[in-house]
Scaffold this active site. Structure first.
Site, PDB file in Angstrom:
ATOM      1  N   TYR A 185       0.844  -1.201   0.000  1.00  0.00           N
ATOM      2  CA  TYR A 185       0.000   0.000   0.000  1.00  0.00           C
ATOM      3  C   TYR A 185       0.877   1.248   0.000  1.00  0.00           C
ATOM      4  O   TYR A 185       2.051   1.214   0.406  1.00  0.00           O
ATOM      5  CB  TYR A 185      -0.951   0.020   1.203  1.00  0.00           C
ATOM      6  CG  TYR A 185      -0.305   0.318   2.531  1.00  0.00           C
ATOM      7  CD1 TYR A 185      -0.154   1.629   2.988  1.00  0.00           C
ATOM      8  CD2 TYR A 185       0.156  -0.718   3.351  1.00  0.00           C
ATOM      9  CE1 TYR A 185       0.445   1.896   4.216  1.00  0.00           C
ATOM     10  CE2 TYR A 185       0.745  -0.456   4.581  1.00  0.00           C
ATOM     11  CZ  TYR A 185       0.891   0.857   5.003  1.00  0.00           C
ATOM     12  OH  TYR A 185       1.487   1.117   6.212  1.00  0.00           O
ATOM     13  N   CYS A 186       0.299   2.357  -0.475  1.00  0.00           N
ATOM     14  CA  CYS A 186       0.947   3.666  -0.445  1.00  0.00           C
ATOM     15  C   CYS A 186      -0.165   4.715  -0.378  1.00  0.00           C
ATOM     16  O   CYS A 186      -1.320   4.387  -0.131  1.00  0.00           O
ATOM     17  CB  CYS A 186       1.862   3.873  -1.649  1.00  0.00           C
ATOM     18  SG  CYS A 186       1.042   3.759  -3.262  1.00  0.00           S
ATOM     19  N   THR A 187       0.161   5.970  -0.609  1.00  0.00           N
ATOM     20  CA  THR A 187      -0.819   7.045  -0.422  1.00  0.00           C
ATOM     21  C   THR A 187      -1.995   6.943  -1.390  1.00  0.00           C
ATOM     22  O   THR A 187      -3.155   6.945  -0.984  1.00  0.00           O
ATOM     23  CB  THR A 187      -0.143   8.422  -0.571  1.00  0.00           C
ATOM     24  OG1 THR A 187       0.962   8.499   0.313  1.00  0.00           O
ATOM     25  CG2 THR A 187      -1.135   9.543  -0.256  1.00  0.00           C
ATOM     26  N   ILE A 208      -4.168   4.583   0.530  1.00  0.00           N
ATOM     27  CA  ILE A 208      -4.704   4.941   1.843  1.00  0.00           C
ATOM     28  C   ILE A 208      -5.880   5.897   1.714  1.00  0.00           C
ATOM     29  O   ILE A 208      -6.872   5.788   2.455  1.00  0.00           O
ATOM     30  CB  ILE A 208      -3.599   5.597   2.698  1.00  0.00           C
ATOM     31  CG1 ILE A 208      -2.429   4.640   2.888  1.00  0.00           C
ATOM     32  CG2 ILE A 208      -4.146   6.055   4.044  1.00  0.00           C
ATOM     33  CD1 ILE A 208      -1.149   5.322   3.344  1.00  0.00           C
TER      34      ILE A 208
END
Length: 313
Positions: free
Chosen positions: A173-175, A202
């Site tokens: 996951y990342c932004t 996110i």
């Protein structure tokens, strides 16, 4: 009211230079501000503008068949979150040192926020944060594996740390999702078989399932600096750089030669006059501290149309 749009799309652009100029003109016409990166591999950006301008921009981008897969993450804000407009031509839409990777051809399996939520706590799963250290130190998923990354280009060197999880499902996951596309593709290339990614990152997870089990705040690349995403079981995990008490307040050190991104509580911010240390507080170039810990870049006679024909990053 205004909106912030976060988006990306990996798609081949035959003439990225021409596209950059055309896209710059579109943003000028709509009075959008923000940071957009154009490369032969696609488009990546965060912009702010009025609701009407953002609606027009989204319609224009999605009318292009090359961006049929592009999704916008939308946040409501009170005003522009950027002071300037930059549309830059680069080699990659996110600096990764993985130019050979083509996520539009092969990448990890996309998970909806609900699917990610349902899978993340299983024994056969490991959740991996592919963001930089200053981001995950501010907020991250419970029990997520972090990789001591100062910049995303360090990711390939850190993959060896994941070898112990090769028999598990890897959930990255990342932004907003753009880093995961390349990270998960690279993991597949390195022999990891069960690789997934949180589609929309996110931000979308917060929008769709309330951000449950995301501890702390999410760092964002606009004037807001950090946003809350968890409305279910929120908590604070970052600690003041000086006194070590819990503090979600992220600042840039007032010493421009340092400019470190660090959590600093209000009391220590006042004590150190916005600096991250006593040494930085005494630096002769230290910027005046107004209590926010953010320092907009000097305009240097910037105009929104600057360099339309010849601008390069």
């Amino acid at each position: 009211m205004y909106q912030v749009l976060l988006y990306y799309c990996y798609t081949p652009l035959a003439d990225p230079e021409q596209f950059r100029d055309e896209h710059h003109r579109l943003c000028l016409d709509l009075d959008l501000r923000g940071r957009i990166i154009v490369a032969a591999e696609g488009l990546n950006g965060t912009v702010s503008g009025s609701r009407e301008s953002c609606a027009a921009y989204m319609a224009a981008v999605q009318a292009d068949p090359r961006f049929a897969a592009l999704e916008f993450k939308i946040d409501e804000v009170e005003a522009h979150t950027f002071q300037k407009l930059h549309v830059r031509l680069k080699d990659e839409i996110v600096h990764s040192s993985l130019r050979h990777v083509r996520p539009h051809e092969k990448t990890g399996q996309h998970l909806t926020p609900q699917q990610f939520k349902d899978l993340k706590d299983r024994d056969d799963v490991v959740v991996v944060d592919v963001r930089s250290d200053y981001e995950y130190n501010l907020g991250r998923f419970k029990n997520a594996v972090t990789l001591d990354i100062e910049n995303f280009r360090d990711f390939p060197e850190r993959v060896a740390r994941l070898q112990e999880f090769k028999d598990k499902k890897i959930l990255t996951y990342c932004t907003g999702g753009v880093k995961c596309e390349k990270a998960s593709a690279f993991l597949l290339e390195q022999g990891f078989e069960n690789v997934y990614q949180l589609h929309g990152g996110i931000i979308k997870y917060g929008h769709e399932v309330g951000g449950e089990d995301f501890d702390g705040q999410c760092y964002v690349f606009d004037g807001r600096v950090a946003v809350d995403v968890n409305t279910v079981n929120p908590t604070v995990i970052s600690r003041c750089h000086h006194c070590q008490h819990p503090s979600p307040r992220l600042i840039n050190c007032a010493n421009p030669q340092c400019n470190a991104h660090v959590p600093l509580c209000e009391s220590c911010g006042t004590l150190l006059d916005g600096a991250c240390s006593a040494a930085c507080a005494e630096h002769p170039d230290k910027r005046p501290y107004d209590g926010t810990g953010t320092y907009p870049k000097i305009s240097n006679h910037y105009t929104p149309a600057q360099g339309l024909a010849s601008y390069r990053a």
